[in-house]
Enzyme design. Structure first.
Site, PDB file in Angstrom:
ATOM      1  N   CYS A 113       0.820  -1.225   0.000  1.00  0.00           N
ATOM      2  CA  CYS A 113       0.000   0.000   0.000  1.00  0.00           C
ATOM      3  C   CYS A 113       0.850   1.269   0.000  1.00  0.00           C
ATOM      4  CB  CYS A 113      -0.928   0.003   1.207  1.00  0.00           C
ATOM      5  SG  CYS A 113      -1.797  -1.549   1.388  1.00  0.00           S
ATOM      6  N   HIS A 249      -2.937   6.525   3.745  1.00  0.00           N
ATOM      7  CA  HIS A 249      -3.489   5.376   3.018  1.00  0.00           C
ATOM      8  C   HIS A 249      -4.877   5.035   3.578  1.00  0.00           C
ATOM      9  CE1 HIS A 249      -4.355   1.473   1.589  1.00  0.00           C
ATOM     10  NE2 HIS A 249      -3.889   0.818   2.633  1.00  0.00           N
ATOM     11  N   ASN A 279     -10.425  -0.334   0.540  1.00  0.00           N
ATOM     12  CA  ASN A 279      -8.967  -0.293   0.638  1.00  0.00           C
ATOM     13  C   ASN A 279      -8.404  -0.732  -0.717  1.00  0.00           C
ATOM     14  OD1 ASN A 279      -6.265  -0.938   0.979  1.00  0.00           O
ATOM     15  ND2 ASN A 279      -6.532  -1.807   3.027  1.00  0.00           N
TER      16      ASN A 279
HETATM   17  N1  COA Z   1     -18.721  -8.872   9.823  1.00  0.00           N
HETATM   18  C1  COA Z   1     -19.173  -9.019  11.079  1.00  0.00           C
HETATM   19  N2  COA Z   1     -18.386  -9.309  12.108  1.00  0.00           N
HETATM   20  C2  COA Z   1     -17.062  -9.441  11.870  1.00  0.00           C
HETATM   21  C3  COA Z   1     -16.535  -9.316  10.579  1.00  0.00           C
HETATM   22  C4  COA Z   1     -17.395  -9.014   9.531  1.00  0.00           C
HETATM   23  N3  COA Z   1     -16.991  -8.851   8.264  1.00  0.00           N
HETATM   24  N4  COA Z   1     -15.200  -9.505  10.647  1.00  0.00           N
HETATM   25  C5  COA Z   1     -14.903  -9.753  11.930  1.00  0.00           C
HETATM   26  N5  COA Z   1     -16.039  -9.722  12.669  1.00  0.00           N
HETATM   27  C6  COA Z   1     -16.174  -9.971  14.086  1.00  0.00           C
HETATM   28  C7  COA Z   1     -15.025 -10.736  14.665  1.00  0.00           C
HETATM   29  O1  COA Z   1     -15.198 -12.118  14.484  1.00  0.00           O
HETATM   30  C8  COA Z   1     -15.077 -10.325  16.109  1.00  0.00           C
HETATM   31  O2  COA Z   1     -16.060 -11.079  16.783  1.00  0.00           O
HETATM   32  P1  COA Z   1     -15.744 -11.678  18.233  1.00  0.00           P
HETATM   33  O3  COA Z   1     -15.510 -10.475  19.104  1.00  0.00           O
HETATM   34  O4  COA Z   1     -16.978 -12.457  18.546  1.00  0.00           O
HETATM   35  O5  COA Z   1     -14.515 -12.520  18.073  1.00  0.00           O
HETATM   36  C9  COA Z   1     -15.551  -8.881  16.050  1.00  0.00           C
HETATM   37  O6  COA Z   1     -16.176  -8.716  14.759  1.00  0.00           O
HETATM   38  C10 COA Z   1     -14.440  -7.874  16.166  1.00  0.00           C
HETATM   39  O7  COA Z   1     -13.376  -8.322  15.326  1.00  0.00           O
HETATM   40  P2  COA Z   1     -12.044  -7.524  15.201  1.00  0.00           P
HETATM   41  O8  COA Z   1     -11.055  -8.291  14.384  1.00  0.00           O
HETATM   42  O9  COA Z   1     -11.641  -7.036  16.564  1.00  0.00           O
HETATM   43  O10 COA Z   1     -12.567  -6.314  14.349  1.00  0.00           O
HETATM   44  P3  COA Z   1     -11.835  -4.972  14.130  1.00  0.00           P
HETATM   45  O11 COA Z   1     -12.648  -3.910  14.707  1.00  0.00           O
HETATM   46  O12 COA Z   1     -10.367  -5.065  14.459  1.00  0.00           O
HETATM   47  O13 COA Z   1     -11.934  -4.841  12.545  1.00  0.00           O
HETATM   48  C11 COA Z   1     -10.563  -5.048  10.588  1.00  0.00           C
HETATM   49  C12 COA Z   1     -11.304  -5.784  11.692  1.00  0.00           C
HETATM   50  C13 COA Z   1      -9.880  -6.045   9.653  1.00  0.00           C
HETATM   51  C14 COA Z   1     -11.567  -4.229   9.838  1.00  0.00           C
HETATM   52  C15 COA Z   1      -9.478  -4.151  11.226  1.00  0.00           C
HETATM   53  O14 COA Z   1      -8.723  -4.884  12.131  1.00  0.00           O
HETATM   54  C16 COA Z   1      -8.561  -3.490  10.246  1.00  0.00           C
HETATM   55  O15 COA Z   1      -8.965  -2.652   9.485  1.00  0.00           O
HETATM   56  N6  COA Z   1      -7.250  -3.805  10.328  1.00  0.00           N
HETATM   57  C17 COA Z   1      -6.196  -3.138   9.597  1.00  0.00           C
HETATM   58  C18 COA Z   1      -6.332  -3.201   8.128  1.00  0.00           C
HETATM   59  C19 COA Z   1      -5.158  -2.505   7.521  1.00  0.00           C
HETATM   60  O16 COA Z   1      -4.762  -1.435   7.937  1.00  0.00           O
HETATM   61  N7  COA Z   1      -4.499  -3.080   6.547  1.00  0.00           N
HETATM   62  C20 COA Z   1      -3.245  -2.502   6.187  1.00  0.00           C
HETATM   63  C21 COA Z   1      -2.884  -2.163   4.999  1.00  0.00           C
HETATM   64  S1  COA Z   1      -3.673  -2.825   3.611  1.00  0.00           S
END
Ligand code: COA
Length: 322
Positions: A113, A249, A279
């Site tokens: 990215c 980004h 993204n």
């Molecule tokens: N729909 C519904 N629930 C979801 C889900 C979805 N698509 N994806 C995950 N969940 C659930 C999880 O299972 C978890 O449930 P649990 O608490 O029962 O285990 C809950 O939602 C929270 O999950 P979590 O992983 O803590 O979510 P988050 O708030 O961290 O969001 C991302 C997940 C991937 C959106 C986030 O971590 C993110 O954006 N990470 C960085 C991405 C990034 O910067 N990439 C870098 C460069 S490309």
């Protein structure tokens, strides 16, 4: 010799994919996706539409929107991408061929990215060295072709798109000092592998799909990116108040909000493309720039801080004047 960004062009595939699409294939819902990521929709390339096609269309749009510009004298092409059509030939060579640009160097940059900003950093250095004068820098991705649609934590994030900047020699200082860096110990937290199966001494899945440890990358981005904005400002003797826009980004709107809050910088001056394009990795910064430009926000002479970060984990930031 100094350099400047003369023009930006972008292209996004016409196929719009809303959050409702994911409700049909995984356990998720529109409200969760919007509240946890900021994404409302993204674009997906058609099966026969590849990253090189997106690059070529971005150049066509740049030329159509800037009739005063032509490709005569382009002496280098740099393409930031992690989703090339194939390993070789490079996407840069495909662009060279499409526009029949003679005697131009061609190179793809593998910096996930951060690829578009790395391209600007390299172009600035090549122009400063006096060896080149007119460089096309791309960030272009077809992430949908490398997405694991069974992984609900990552598949909702990604979209396809491309952006290109024309960078030319200038007698004025318009592209300032950059910061670049990487933390390879997090390689296994965001990877895409076709064949090798070990990263950081750990077994990974080489199935040609993006794997992400979202929580770890999120935490790293929030902790590292505001620090990098401060470093960029310090090495250029600037204050945050002297910036007109910050273009981080577009990985997740909550990362952008957290960085703005940490810097005490107004959220309405953070340019984003996450809401309508998702993204798009290396394409997200030029897409954000283009959206703001077309909305009449960016004025000539405005200072923009661009900061990309992603798989590596790696990052690159630079301040530029529009
Ligand atoms: N729909 C519904 N629930 C979801 C889900 C979805 N698509 N994806 C995950 N969940 C659930 C999880 O299972 C978890 O449930 P649990 O608490 O029962 O285990 C809950 O939602 C929270 O999950 P979590 O992983 O803590 O979510 P988050 O708030 O961290 O969001 C991302 C997940 C991937 C959106 C986030 O971590 C993110 O954006 N990470 C960085 C991405 C990034 O910067 N990439 C870098 C460069 S490309």
């Amino acid at each position: 010799m100094n350099s400047k960004i003369t023009a930006i062009g972008v292209y996004a595939p016409s196929k719009r994919v809303t959050n409702e699409y994911f409700e049909k294939i995984i356990e998720t819902n529109n409200e969760w996706i919007i509240s946890r990521t900021g994404i409302k929709e993204r674009r997906f390339a058609e099966p026969d539409e590849y990253t090189s096609d997106l690059c070529i269309n971005a150049v066509k749009n740049l030329l159509a929107e800037h009739p005063e510009i032509n490709l005569d004298g382009v002496d280098f092409i740099l393409v930031g991408t992690t989703t090339a059509d194939q390993i070789m030939p490079s996407m840069a060579s495909q662009v060279q061929n499409a526009f029949n640009i003679p005697n131009t160097g061609c190179l793809d940059i593998m910096a996930a990215c951060a690829g578009f900003v790395y391209g600007i950093v390299l172009a600035k250095g090549m122009i400063a060295a006096g060896t080149h004068k007119k460089i096309l820098v791309f960030g272009a991705e077809t992430l949908s072709k490398f997405t694991d649609f069974t992984d609900r934590t990552s598949c909702i994030l990604f979209g396809d798109g491309a952006g290109v900047a024309l960078i030319e020699a200038s007698d004025q200082l318009k592209i300032f000092k950059p910061v670049t860096g990487s933390d390879g110990s997090h390689g296994k937290d965001l990877y895409l592998s076709q064949h090798a199966s070990v990263v950081n001494g750990e077994q990974i899945i080489p199935n040609g799909k993006i794997h992400q440890n979202g929580k770890v990358v999120f935490k790293w981005a929030v902790q590292t990116m505001s620090q990098k904005v401060r470093e960029l400002l310090a090495i250029n003797n600037l204050e945050a108040g002297q910036l007109d826009w910050i273009v981080l980004h577009s990985a997740n709107l909550r990362i952008i909000e957290a960085v703005a809050s940490d810097l005490n910088y107004p959220m309405d001056k953070m340019l984003t493309s996450i809401e309508c394009f998702g993204n798009t990795s290396s394409a997200s910064i030029p897409l954000s720039w283009d959206l703001a430009s077309k909305a009449g926000k960016i004025k000539p002479g405005n200072k923009l801080l661009l900061l990309g970060f992603g798989g590596g984990l790696t990052y690159a930031g630079i301040i530029v004047e529009a």
